[in-house]
Design a protein around this motif. Structure first.
Motif, PDB file in Angstrom:
ATOM      1  N   ARG A  99     -77.266 -30.168 -63.463  1.00 35.08           N
ATOM      2  CA  ARG A  99     -78.889 -29.996 -63.057  1.00 35.08           C
ATOM      3  C   ARG A  99     -79.159 -31.282 -62.588  1.00 35.08           C
ATOM      4  O   ARG A  99     -79.051 -32.854 -62.871  1.00 35.08           O
ATOM      5  CB  ARG A  99     -79.941 -30.136 -63.872  1.00 35.08           C
ATOM      6  CG  ARG A  99     -80.116 -28.079 -64.598  1.00 35.08           C
ATOM      7  CD  ARG A  99     -81.844 -28.594 -65.211  1.00 35.08           C
ATOM      8  NE  ARG A  99     -82.053 -27.092 -65.672  1.00 35.08           N
ATOM      9  CZ  ARG A  99     -82.086 -27.161 -66.671  1.00 35.08           C
ATOM     10  NH1 ARG A  99     -83.716 -27.386 -67.268  1.00 35.08           N
ATOM     11  NH2 ARG A  99     -82.116 -25.793 -67.124  1.00 35.08           N
ATOM     12  N   ARG A 119     -81.990 -36.296 -71.281  1.00 28.66           N
ATOM     13  CA  ARG A 119     -81.714 -36.391 -70.266  1.00 28.66           C
ATOM     14  C   ARG A 119     -81.145 -35.885 -69.035  1.00 28.66           C
ATOM     15  O   ARG A 119     -80.567 -37.489 -68.961  1.00 28.66           O
ATOM     16  CB  ARG A 119     -83.251 -36.665 -69.228  1.00 28.66           C
ATOM     17  CG  ARG A 119     -83.926 -35.919 -68.200  1.00 28.66           C
ATOM     18  CD  ARG A 119     -85.142 -36.277 -67.228  1.00 28.66           C
ATOM     19  NE  ARG A 119     -86.068 -35.640 -67.599  1.00 28.66           N
ATOM     20  CZ  ARG A 119     -86.139 -34.245 -68.933  1.00 28.66           C
ATOM     21  NH1 ARG A 119     -85.970 -33.806 -67.963  1.00 28.66           N
ATOM     22  NH2 ARG A 119     -87.551 -34.470 -68.820  1.00 28.66           N
ATOM     23  N   PHE A 154     -74.431 -30.728 -69.001  1.00 28.79           N
ATOM     24  CA  PHE A 154     -75.036 -30.480 -70.173  1.00 28.79           C
ATOM     25  C   PHE A 154     -74.806 -29.698 -70.587  1.00 28.79           C
ATOM     26  O   PHE A 154     -74.989 -28.549 -69.806  1.00 28.79           O
ATOM     27  CB  PHE A 154     -76.652 -31.336 -70.459  1.00 28.79           C
ATOM     28  CG  PHE A 154     -77.633 -30.008 -69.714  1.00 28.79           C
ATOM     29  CD1 PHE A 154     -77.894 -30.524 -69.105  1.00 28.79           C
ATOM     30  CD2 PHE A 154     -78.172 -28.669 -70.495  1.00 28.79           C
ATOM     31  CE1 PHE A 154     -78.559 -29.871 -67.668  1.00 28.79           C
ATOM     32  CE2 PHE A 154     -78.860 -28.660 -69.850  1.00 28.79           C
ATOM     33  CZ  PHE A 154     -79.247 -28.553 -68.397  1.00 28.79           C
ATOM     34  N   ILE A 188     -75.418 -25.729 -72.890  1.00 30.88           N
ATOM     35  CA  ILE A 188     -77.203 -25.133 -73.451  1.00 30.88           C
ATOM     36  C   ILE A 188     -76.458 -23.851 -74.535  1.00 30.88           C
ATOM     37  O   ILE A 188     -75.379 -23.092 -73.933  1.00 30.88           O
ATOM     38  CB  ILE A 188     -77.740 -24.475 -72.576  1.00 30.88           C
ATOM     39  CG1 ILE A 188     -78.563 -25.598 -71.060  1.00 30.88           C
ATOM     40  CG2 ILE A 188     -78.379 -23.305 -72.362  1.00 30.88           C
ATOM     41  CD1 ILE A 188     -79.349 -24.388 -70.643  1.00 30.88           C
ATOM     42  N   LEU A 199     -78.885 -39.212 -74.217  1.00 32.73           N
ATOM     43  CA  LEU A 199     -78.418 -37.527 -74.083  1.00 32.73           C
ATOM     44  C   LEU A 199     -79.452 -37.314 -73.928  1.00 32.73           C
ATOM     45  O   LEU A 199     -79.167 -35.422 -73.079  1.00 32.73           O
ATOM     46  CB  LEU A 199     -77.962 -37.154 -75.425  1.00 32.73           C
ATOM     47  CG  LEU A 199     -76.127 -37.834 -75.712  1.00 32.73           C
ATOM     48  CD1 LEU A 199     -76.213 -36.735 -76.748  1.00 32.73           C
ATOM     49  CD2 LEU A 199     -75.359 -38.075 -73.871  1.00 32.73           C
ATOM     50  N   ARG A 216     -79.070 -32.382 -76.831  1.00 34.60           N
ATOM     51  CA  ARG A 216     -80.133 -32.548 -77.069  1.00 34.60           C
ATOM     52  C   ARG A 216     -79.961 -32.605 -78.899  1.00 34.60           C
ATOM     53  O   ARG A 216     -80.659 -33.651 -79.415  1.00 34.60           O
ATOM     54  CB  ARG A 216     -81.849 -32.448 -76.553  1.00 34.60           C
ATOM     55  CG  ARG A 216     -81.849 -32.678 -75.891  1.00 34.60           C
ATOM     56  CD  ARG A 216     -83.244 -31.579 -74.404  1.00 34.60           C
ATOM     57  NE  ARG A 216     -82.662 -32.635 -73.351  1.00 34.60           N
ATOM     58  CZ  ARG A 216     -84.347 -31.819 -72.863  1.00 34.60           C
ATOM     59  NH1 ARG A 216     -85.322 -31.302 -72.964  1.00 34.60           N
ATOM     60  NH2 ARG A 216     -84.351 -32.587 -71.241  1.00 34.60           N
ATOM     61  N   THR A 272     -86.151 -27.843 -77.682  1.00 35.55           N
ATOM     62  CA  THR A 272     -85.571 -26.212 -77.939  1.00 35.55           C
ATOM     63  C   THR A 272     -86.596 -25.190 -77.492  1.00 35.55           C
ATOM     64  O   THR A 272     -87.884 -26.139 -77.538  1.00 35.55           O
ATOM     65  CB  THR A 272     -84.573 -25.737 -78.973  1.00 35.55           C
ATOM     66  OG1 THR A 272     -84.615 -24.827 -79.250  1.00 35.55           O
ATOM     67  CG2 THR A 272     -85.451 -26.623 -80.024  1.00 35.55           C
ATOM     68  N   GLY A 273     -85.854 -24.050 -76.318  1.00 37.02           N
ATOM     69  CA  GLY A 273     -87.144 -23.638 -76.328  1.00 37.02           C
ATOM     70  C   GLY A 273     -86.782 -22.145 -76.559  1.00 37.02           C
ATOM     71  O   GLY A 273     -85.807 -21.682 -76.602  1.00 37.02           O
TER      72      GLY A 273
HETATM   73  P1  ATP Z   1     -87.945 -30.704 -69.150  1.00 38.03           P
HETATM   74  O1  ATP Z   1     -88.719 -29.959 -69.235  1.00 38.03           O
HETATM   75  O2  ATP Z   1     -87.064 -31.895 -70.649  1.00 38.03           O
HETATM   76  O3  ATP Z   1     -86.948 -30.685 -68.315  1.00 38.03           O
HETATM   77  P2  ATP Z   1     -86.972 -27.701 -69.259  1.00 38.03           P
HETATM   78  O4  ATP Z   1     -88.316 -26.962 -70.173  1.00 38.03           O
HETATM   79  O5  ATP Z   1     -86.515 -27.791 -67.698  1.00 38.03           O
HETATM   80  O6  ATP Z   1     -86.227 -28.740 -69.701  1.00 38.03           O
HETATM   81  P3  ATP Z   1     -85.186 -25.501 -69.720  1.00 38.03           P
HETATM   82  O7  ATP Z   1     -84.692 -25.278 -68.746  1.00 38.03           O
HETATM   83  O8  ATP Z   1     -86.082 -24.948 -70.460  1.00 38.03           O
HETATM   84  O9  ATP Z   1     -85.150 -26.927 -69.897  1.00 38.03           O
HETATM   85  O10 ATP Z   1     -83.402 -25.722 -70.498  1.00 38.03           O
HETATM   86  C1  ATP Z   1     -83.025 -25.224 -71.668  1.00 38.03           C
HETATM   87  C2  ATP Z   1     -82.634 -26.033 -72.524  1.00 38.03           C
HETATM   88  O11 ATP Z   1     -82.309 -27.240 -72.100  1.00 38.03           O
HETATM   89  C3  ATP Z   1     -83.712 -27.074 -73.071  1.00 38.03           C
HETATM   90  O12 ATP Z   1     -84.528 -27.002 -74.314  1.00 38.03           O
HETATM   91  C4  ATP Z   1     -82.490 -28.015 -73.151  1.00 38.03           C
HETATM   92  O13 ATP Z   1     -82.608 -28.674 -74.659  1.00 38.03           O
HETATM   93  C5  ATP Z   1     -82.145 -28.502 -72.576  1.00 38.03           C
HETATM   94  N1  ATP Z   1     -81.587 -29.778 -71.160  1.00 38.03           N
HETATM   95  C6  ATP Z   1     -82.902 -28.689 -70.142  1.00 38.03           C
HETATM   96  N2  ATP Z   1     -82.390 -29.946 -69.256  1.00 38.03           N
HETATM   97  C7  ATP Z   1     -81.878 -31.240 -69.848  1.00 38.03           C
HETATM   98  C8  ATP Z   1     -81.107 -31.838 -69.083  1.00 38.03           C
HETATM   99  N3  ATP Z   1     -81.239 -32.310 -68.415  1.00 38.03           N
HETATM  100  N4  ATP Z   1     -80.250 -32.953 -70.082  1.00 38.03           N
HETATM  101  C9  ATP Z   1     -80.014 -32.100 -71.616  1.00 38.03           C
HETATM  102  N5  ATP Z   1     -80.719 -31.227 -71.940  1.00 38.03           N
HETATM  103  C10 ATP Z   1     -81.372 -30.875 -71.439  1.00 38.03           C
END
Ligand code: ATP
Length: 463
Positions: free
Chosen positions: A202, A213, A217, A219, A211, A333, A288-289
């Motif tokens: 992204r 953002r 990365f 997932i 680490l 993360r 995490t979500g």
């Molecule tokens: P954020 O709101 O922090 O940008 P997001 O809601 O966009 O995250 P998701 O699209 O749900 O994130 O991505 C799934 C998981 O990937 C997140 O729970 C997070 O742990 C991880 N993640 C997302 N964006 C990043 C990033 N830029 N760098 C590292 N880990 C990330």
């Protein structure tokens, strides 16, 4: 020590000890990209292996895949990513919320016009979010950019408007577009899951939280397909499973915060989203979500591709679009959270041999994720041959075992504490006669005298 101090120390420690390096550092680096060093990569692999063992190979109802980073551009059109990510965006430097620049301009103009200024009720929840920053006062907005969060790349030798696609920004779509393939080849029945761990990209507008953002990365995620109507109970199930995994790895409950997204903030595909936030030293943030994606993705891809992505329910004799519960986890993360969780600094050191130094760092990694499991020391170099035999035998059995014969035993303990090795073994002069060694525990500093022949049994399934 403040959170910011602790965080700075962690970043320095991770580089010094070979866990995490800034990418392309000799050329001045590249924003928001990091490399894992020799110990970091072991930590990373241990976490991914535990995840895979628990959620894929350890279960009957989940199968894994490894889908590609590059996919047909139509995937991103159908999923809504191409459109949804291509507006001019501004991002708040404090809270990292992104807004469409045109909407921000419009809302700010309205808020400062005489008519609407005093009447907060004239603004929707989304508009109010533009006007106030959850981190305090107003947003600190970046310049507007025609910003597509996806990295665009061209495919093949000719570059034109039809030859490009994107590096995937999430792994989920690879699982949706393979739904039918997996269904046909694995003969799974609902409920079942497709899981994968993979790199995502992204082009984040703001980075700078290490680490947390980054632009590249990994997932780890599961798309768990269920019958419509069963989605809510499966959501509760995965919420518990996900949390337990984090706790078992070493995240402490006091640092985890469950965050239910208000209905007004849900993504277009989600019926319910709950995050587990972690109290990082730089603030509480999403680790995490879990999302209830309903049948949105399968339906969108069926419509756009013209392929039948329904599931034939043998019980009712009807075709249905399954609902999807999606637990998702950013591995980087989690690595960062586990490092923050494990880091301890003690002024003066813990044992006599260590008082010569100002401070000692101890990483309290859980034995299962620790990069090095055991370190073997001869008390003096004269004893190295026997100590090396023990080292080689344990390495065959447990993988990452280190041998160290330099400096005092106290110093060697300290070196291992700093990388979180849970056990150190010392072979001394008595060992020559009693065929026993001293095993020292990193956290309790307790020392056990164990028969060499019984070491494998002693460590058992600790790793
Ligand atoms: P954020 O709101 O922090 O940008 P997001 O809601 O966009 O995250 P998701 O699209 O749900 O994130 O991505 C799934 C998981 O990937 C997140 O729970 C997070 O742990 C991880 N993640 C997302 N964006 C990043 C990033 N830029 N760098 C590292 N880990 C990330």
């Amino acid at each position: 020590m403040t959170g910011a101090d602790k965080f700075q120390k962690i970043v320095a420690w991770a580089k010094r000890k070979g866990f995490i390096y800034p990418s392309s550092e000799i050329y001045g680096g590249i924003g928001g990209v990091y490399d894992f060093g020799p110990y970091g990569v072991e930590l990373l692999r241990n976490i991914k292996n535990l995840w895979w063992g628990r959620f894929v190979s350890g279960r009957d109802d989940v199968v894994g895949i490894d889908s590609s980073v590059l996919m047909n551009r139509k995937v991103w059109q159908a999923s809504g990513h191409e459109k949804g990510f291509s507006d001019p965006l501004v991002e708040c430097k404090k809270c990292h919320q992104r807004f469409r620049a045109d909407i921000v301009d419009e809302v700010i103009a309205r808020a400062s016009s005489g008519e609407e200024k005093s009447d907060w009720e004239n603004f929707s929840e989304e508009e109010k979010a533009i006007l106030r920053c959850p981190k305090g006062d107003k947003h600190e907005l970046t310049q507007a950019k025609q910003f597509n969060l996806m990295f665009k790349t061209s495919v093949g030798s000719t570059e034109n408007s039809d030859s490009y696609t994107y590096f995937r920004p999430e792994t989920a779509q690879g699982m949706f577009v393979n739904f039918k393939n997996v269904l046909e080849t694995s003969r799974q029945k609902l409920p079942f899951g497709i899981a994968q761990i993979g790199k995502c990209f992204r082009n984040e507008i703001t980075t700078g939280e290490y680490l947390f953002r980054v632009r590249e990365f990994e997932i780890a995620e599961i798309e768990y397909f269920v019958k419509p109507g069963k989605d809510e109970e499966w959501f509760e199930y995965w919420l518990k499973e996900w949390k337990q995994f984090l706790l078992d790895l070493g995240i402490s409950e006091k640092n985890l915060v469950e965050h239910e997204h208000p209905k007004s903030e849900l993504s277009h595909y989600s019926k319910r989203t709950v995050d587990y936030n972690y109290k990082f030293p730089f603030g509480e943030k999403e680790l995490t979500g879990l999302a209830n994606r309903t049948d949105f993705d399968l339906k969108s891809h069926a419509k756009a591709s013209g392929k039948d992505l329904q599931y034939f329910d043998q019980e009712t004799g009807k075709k249905i679009y399954p609902y999807v519960v999606e637990p998702t986890l950013g591995i980087g993360r989690l690595v960062l959270a586990l490092i923050c969780e494990s880091y301890e600094e003690i002024k003066g050191g813990r044992s006599k041999a260590e008082t010569e130094t100002e401070k000692e760092v101890i990483m309290h990694f859980n034995s299962k994720i620790a990069p090095v499991k055991i370190a073997v020391f001869p008390l003096t170099k004269k004893l190295k041959s026997s100590a090396k035999t023990i080292y080689r035998n344990l390495k065959k059995e447990f993988g990452f075992v280190e041998y160290d014969e330099t400096g005092s035993v106290g110093r060697r303990y300290r070196r291992q504490d700093e990388i979180g090795t849970p056990y150190c073994i010392t072979y001394d002069f008595d060992s020559e006669n009693d065929k026993k060694v001293t095993v020292r525990n990193r956290d309790t500093m307790k020392q056990d005298r164990i028969k060499i022949a019984e070491l494998k049994k002693y460590f058992g399934d600790k790793f």
